[in-house]
Design a protein around this motif. Sequence first.
Motif: not given
Length: 315
Positions: A267-278
């Motif tokens: 997990v690189d970033s999180l908005s609400g329950s939505i992750a920006l992931a690698a």
Amino acid sequence: MTDTRYLVHGVFWDGPAPVPAAASGKGVLPVLRLQDPDGTLTGLALDAGTRLGFRLAAKGKHCLGHHNVHGPAHRDHVLCPERAAATKGSQCERCFVLDDSRLIHDFHRGGRVPPGLRAYLMQPHWLYVATFATGASKVGTASDLRKWNRLAEQGAVVARYIARAEDGRVVRILEDMITRDAGLPQQVRAAAKAAALVAPAAAVELDAVNGRLAGEARTLLAGAGGEGFEVVDERWVRPELAANACAPAARHAYPHDLAAGTHGFRVDSLSGSIALAALDGSDLEFVVNLGQLKARMIELGDHGSDVPAVQEALF
């Protein structure tokens, strides 16, 4: 690796609101709330760099129980005694009927509520306009105690508070008025929020949209008359952890179904329950809607997600 089965209750931003109001939200960490087999609830912190690996351990969704509300800051979370399948969202029929929260939405229309829920609803509430990553916007409400956290969990990119109401009845009357007269909906679907984060609009554009809609809503409120509220103009402070997820960049929708199989990513970033992931073995960034895990059974472990065989097809 563990064979313990956890029931996922969702992503929660339960940390204290940033102080002062101009702060960035740094230090407020969301958690993935998990229920272990004996009913204990724990929070797995979702900081930048967190490695999250799991496999789906059962089919379908399972009931998360219900809430008994006793006041503004006091409620009991009663776990489902039957550990039943979820038939209404994330609840079984029995827990849905027993849940105090379902009565909130009819309170301002004269609906009867138990004393504890009435005490919760009679605290001050805030009316806001929130805008998401491609400009979709909504009007919503937040209790005084969860003024900041509510919008963090909603996954707003930018938001402004437009009124402070003396209680939950007044704020919901105002919310309905803004929907009726300004055309602002009261909901943006989670799937739409996730899809929007694949290609977010520029921050200046989203701020302009939000500022215009909030201004129009304030004009309506100012002309409405009545008592029990004041018009305000206050920006919401977005959590720092959400910054990268909300920034325009090349990324892609997560290609796997979170309802089955094994998954693992950073997990690189999180908005609400939505992750920006690698994903391991890939230089691409993926948008993963962790909200899809709510009410599902998982086992944590050193799992990984398959990288799409033809990455060029994602562009």
